[in-house]
Scaffold this motif. Sequence first.
Motif, PDB file in Angstrom:
ATOM      1  N   GLY A  83       0.810  -1.214   0.000  1.00  0.00           N
ATOM      2  CA  GLY A  83       0.000   0.000   0.000  1.00  0.00           C
ATOM      3  C   GLY A  83       0.836   1.253   0.000  1.00  0.00           C
ATOM      4  N   GLN A  84       2.035   1.195   0.606  1.00  0.00           N
ATOM      5  CA  GLN A  84       2.825   2.410   0.675  1.00  0.00           C
ATOM      6  C   GLN A  84       4.303   2.083   0.507  1.00  0.00           C
ATOM      7  N   PRO A  85       4.925   2.601  -0.551  1.00  0.00           N
ATOM      8  CA  PRO A  85       6.347   2.342  -0.704  1.00  0.00           C
ATOM      9  C   PRO A  85       7.136   3.136   0.338  1.00  0.00           C
ATOM     10  N   ILE A  86       8.345   2.685   0.591  1.00  0.00           N
ATOM     11  CA  ILE A  86       9.222   3.458   1.478  1.00  0.00           C
ATOM     12  C   ILE A  86       9.454   4.798   0.832  1.00  0.00           C
TER      13      ILE A  86
ATOM     14  N   ARG B  44       1.154   8.742   1.546  1.00  0.00           N
ATOM     15  CA  ARG B  44       0.127   8.627   0.507  1.00  0.00           C
ATOM     16  C   ARG B  44      -0.619   7.353   0.821  1.00  0.00           C
ATOM     17  N   LEU B  45      -1.827   7.476   1.337  1.00  0.00           N
ATOM     18  CA  LEU B  45      -2.544   6.279   1.778  1.00  0.00           C
ATOM     19  C   LEU B  45      -3.912   6.204   1.118  1.00  0.00           C
ATOM     20  N   VAL B  46      -4.351   4.960   0.961  1.00  0.00           N
ATOM     21  CA  VAL B  46      -5.638   4.704   0.307  1.00  0.00           C
ATOM     22  C   VAL B  46      -6.726   4.629   1.383  1.00  0.00           C
ATOM     23  N   GLY B  50     -11.060   2.134  -0.653  1.00  0.00           N
ATOM     24  CA  GLY B  50     -10.149   1.931  -1.768  1.00  0.00           C
ATOM     25  C   GLY B  50     -10.396   2.847  -2.950  1.00  0.00           C
ATOM     26  N   ASP B  51     -11.288   3.829  -2.828  1.00  0.00           N
ATOM     27  CA  ASP B  51     -11.616   4.651  -3.998  1.00  0.00           C
ATOM     28  C   ASP B  51     -10.879   5.983  -4.011  1.00  0.00           C
ATOM     29  N   GLN B  52     -10.060   6.225  -3.003  1.00  0.00           N
ATOM     30  CA  GLN B  52      -9.425   7.543  -2.923  1.00  0.00           C
ATOM     31  C   GLN B  52      -8.031   7.406  -2.298  1.00  0.00           C
ATOM     32  N   THR B  53      -7.067   8.143  -2.853  1.00  0.00           N
ATOM     33  CA  THR B  53      -5.741   8.177  -2.249  1.00  0.00           C
ATOM     34  C   THR B  53      -5.533   9.562  -1.647  1.00  0.00           C
ATOM     35  N   VAL B  54      -5.095   9.597  -0.403  1.00  0.00           N
ATOM     36  CA  VAL B  54      -4.869  10.883   0.256  1.00  0.00           C
ATOM     37  C   VAL B  54      -3.368  11.095   0.393  1.00  0.00           C
ATOM     38  N   ASP B  55      -2.904  12.207  -0.145  1.00  0.00           N
ATOM     39  CA  ASP B  55      -1.494  12.567  -0.064  1.00  0.00           C
ATOM     40  C   ASP B  55      -1.374  13.760   0.877  1.00  0.00           C
ATOM     41  N   LEU B  56      -0.622  13.575   1.956  1.00  0.00           N
ATOM     42  CA  LEU B  56      -0.506  14.658   2.938  1.00  0.00           C
ATOM     43  C   LEU B  56       0.058  15.920   2.289  1.00  0.00           C
ATOM     44  N   ALA B  57       1.023  15.731   1.362  1.00  0.00           N
ATOM     45  CA  ALA B  57       1.662  16.881   0.718  1.00  0.00           C
ATOM     46  C   ALA B  57       0.639  17.733  -0.033  1.00  0.00           C
ATOM     47  N   ALA B  58      -0.427  17.067  -0.554  1.00  0.00           N
ATOM     48  CA  ALA B  58      -1.437  17.791  -1.318  1.00  0.00           C
ATOM     49  C   ALA B  58      -2.300  18.670  -0.413  1.00  0.00           C
ATOM     50  N   LEU B  59      -2.179  18.460   0.899  1.00  0.00           N
ATOM     51  CA  LEU B  59      -3.009  19.226   1.845  1.00  0.00           C
ATOM     52  C   LEU B  59      -2.330  20.509   2.312  1.00  0.00           C
ATOM     53  N   ARG B  60      -1.103  20.732   1.842  1.00  0.00           N
ATOM     54  CA  ARG B  60      -0.384  21.952   2.230  1.00  0.00           C
ATOM     55  C   ARG B  60      -1.273  23.177   2.071  1.00  0.00           C
ATOM     56  N   GLY B  61      -1.183  24.070   3.033  1.00  0.00           N
ATOM     57  CA  GLY B  61      -2.016  25.258   2.983  1.00  0.00           C
ATOM     58  C   GLY B  61      -3.223  25.139   3.902  1.00  0.00           C
ATOM     59  N   LYS B  62      -3.486  23.891   4.352  1.00  0.00           N
ATOM     60  CA  LYS B  62      -4.596  23.680   5.283  1.00  0.00           C
ATOM     61  C   LYS B  62      -4.079  22.843   6.454  1.00  0.00           C
ATOM     62  N   PRO B  63      -4.355  23.269   7.677  1.00  0.00           N
ATOM     63  CA  PRO B  63      -3.892  22.452   8.802  1.00  0.00           C
ATOM     64  C   PRO B  63      -4.584  21.090   8.800  1.00  0.00           C
ATOM     65  N   ALA B  64      -3.953  20.126   9.463  1.00  0.00           N
ATOM     66  CA  ALA B  64      -4.529  18.784   9.495  1.00  0.00           C
ATOM     67  C   ALA B  64      -4.463  18.200  10.904  1.00  0.00           C
ATOM     68  N   LEU B  97      -8.036  13.527   9.404  1.00  0.00           N
ATOM     69  CA  LEU B  97      -7.686  12.255   8.762  1.00  0.00           C
ATOM     70  C   LEU B  97      -7.515  11.189   9.835  1.00  0.00           C
ATOM     71  N   GLY B  98      -8.055  10.019   9.561  1.00  0.00           N
ATOM     72  CA  GLY B  98      -7.833   8.895  10.464  1.00  0.00           C
ATOM     73  C   GLY B  98      -6.956   7.883   9.765  1.00  0.00           C
ATOM     74  N   ILE B  99      -5.903   7.425  10.446  1.00  0.00           N
ATOM     75  CA  ILE B  99      -5.076   6.354   9.882  1.00  0.00           C
ATOM     76  C   ILE B  99      -5.308   5.119  10.749  1.00  0.00           C
ATOM     77  N   VAL B 100      -5.818   4.078  10.122  1.00  0.00           N
ATOM     78  CA  VAL B 100      -6.177   2.895  10.903  1.00  0.00           C
ATOM     79  C   VAL B 100      -4.937   2.020  11.063  1.00  0.00           C
ATOM     80  N   TYR B 101      -4.705   1.650  12.307  1.00  0.00           N
ATOM     81  CA  TYR B 101      -3.466   0.983  12.688  1.00  0.00           C
ATOM     82  C   TYR B 101      -3.737  -0.497  12.909  1.00  0.00           C
ATOM     83  N   ASP B 102      -3.018  -1.345  12.158  1.00  0.00           N
ATOM     84  CA  ASP B 102      -3.039  -2.780  12.405  1.00  0.00           C
ATOM     85  C   ASP B 102      -4.479  -3.323  12.465  1.00  0.00           C
ATOM     86  N   ASP B 103      -5.194  -3.208  11.344  1.00  0.00           N
ATOM     87  CA  ASP B 103      -6.607  -3.572  11.361  1.00  0.00           C
ATOM     88  C   ASP B 103      -7.045  -4.132  10.009  1.00  0.00           C
TER      89      ASP B 103
END
Lengths: 254, 174
Positions: A83-86, B44-46, B50-64, B97-103
Amino acid sequence: MERRSWLSTLALPCWARILLALAMAGFVGLSALPAGANELPPGHPPIGDGMPAGHPPIDGGGAADDATAALIDQAVARAEQAGQPIDRAFVVSLVGEPADAPPATPEALEEKTHAIAAVLRCPVCQGSAVADSPSSTAINMKNEVRDLVALGFSRDQVLRYFEASYGQFVLMEPKAEGLGWLVWLLPGVLFVGGLAWVMTKVRQMGAASAPQADEPVPTRGQLPEDPDLAHWVRQVRELAYGWPGGEPPAKGEG
Amino acid sequence: MNKKVLIGGLLLVLPLIALFAVSFGNDPHAVRSPLVGKEAPPFRLVTVDGDQTVDLAALRGKPAVVNFWATWCQPCKAEHGVLTRGASRFGDQVQFLGIVYDDEPAAINAFLDRYGRGYPALIDEGGKAAIAYGVAGVPETFFIDAEGKIVSKYAGPLTPDLLTRYVRPLLEGS
């Protein structure tokens, strides 16, 4: 009188020696702990997940470059699949360009990965290394180490990468800098201090129990002046030492 | 001799008392992360569907607000409502943004169906994002300003008060 001579001639040096030996053994054992506690004995096969399925077989010798390239491709492909490359650029921004050549064989990669995982603390398990923990966090961290090593990052760089996100807490051995010096120096200081204290005490007790110059030195045949007491002393000597009549045998007899 | 014992005892106990005195006022959840003040690790996470990829860099200009969570984490359940309401309250100014950990996706979808979907839930396969953020347990929340710098980190479930307290500096900065 007997007790004094027993202390000053026999027990003290022996006691001191045992104490010294114990203290030194303890110190050596303690100082050996952080470095070696998580390492496997030499020759032991690395414990862990092994190579990922489908890893290409790699021959030594001339094929090393191809093998290395294949290893890197594998690491990248695996990470992409996951899902995510290094983010190589991000890692490089933190620790610089890879300092080592990627390991040439899967065995070398696994060995180096394990050696690094052995000095990384698993953040979700109290006090155990990433290499020793079966938790999914530790497995993820070990996979991350493997991917970084496959890209050619050195041991020091991988450790610095983890330290950048988790802080020094993630290192099993605290660094010898700032407050970390205390961890490295304090045991030595305490050991030397304790040794000095024990030696002073031993010397003091030795001085206290040494026969004074004006005190008559007891000899083995000497008896108390009190006839009653002398009688009992003879009896005790006869029982304890087997001297007939409680009289010491003449020198040379035994 | 008694004086010696007293002084020796004090020498041993005083550093401990000092340590407690210094530590007692602190909030154990306000973790001092080495990342605070640094650039937020990129990802960059899906999304879980699975229908959308979120790139943190693309959010520049808005706090997260980046929250690491899991369906198996009990405190995350209470926190999820706080964050969902936070996202509807601050969502136009701050990206949640929520990042789901080990699930597992199935468990995540069941959780979101039950507790509501207020903001993207991203899958972190292999935990690479969690490692880059030094996540040691869930929930952990990172507050990132419009320039992509981590302003603060909170380990543990956020309450509405805490969320507001941590989000406010982001709004002032932007």
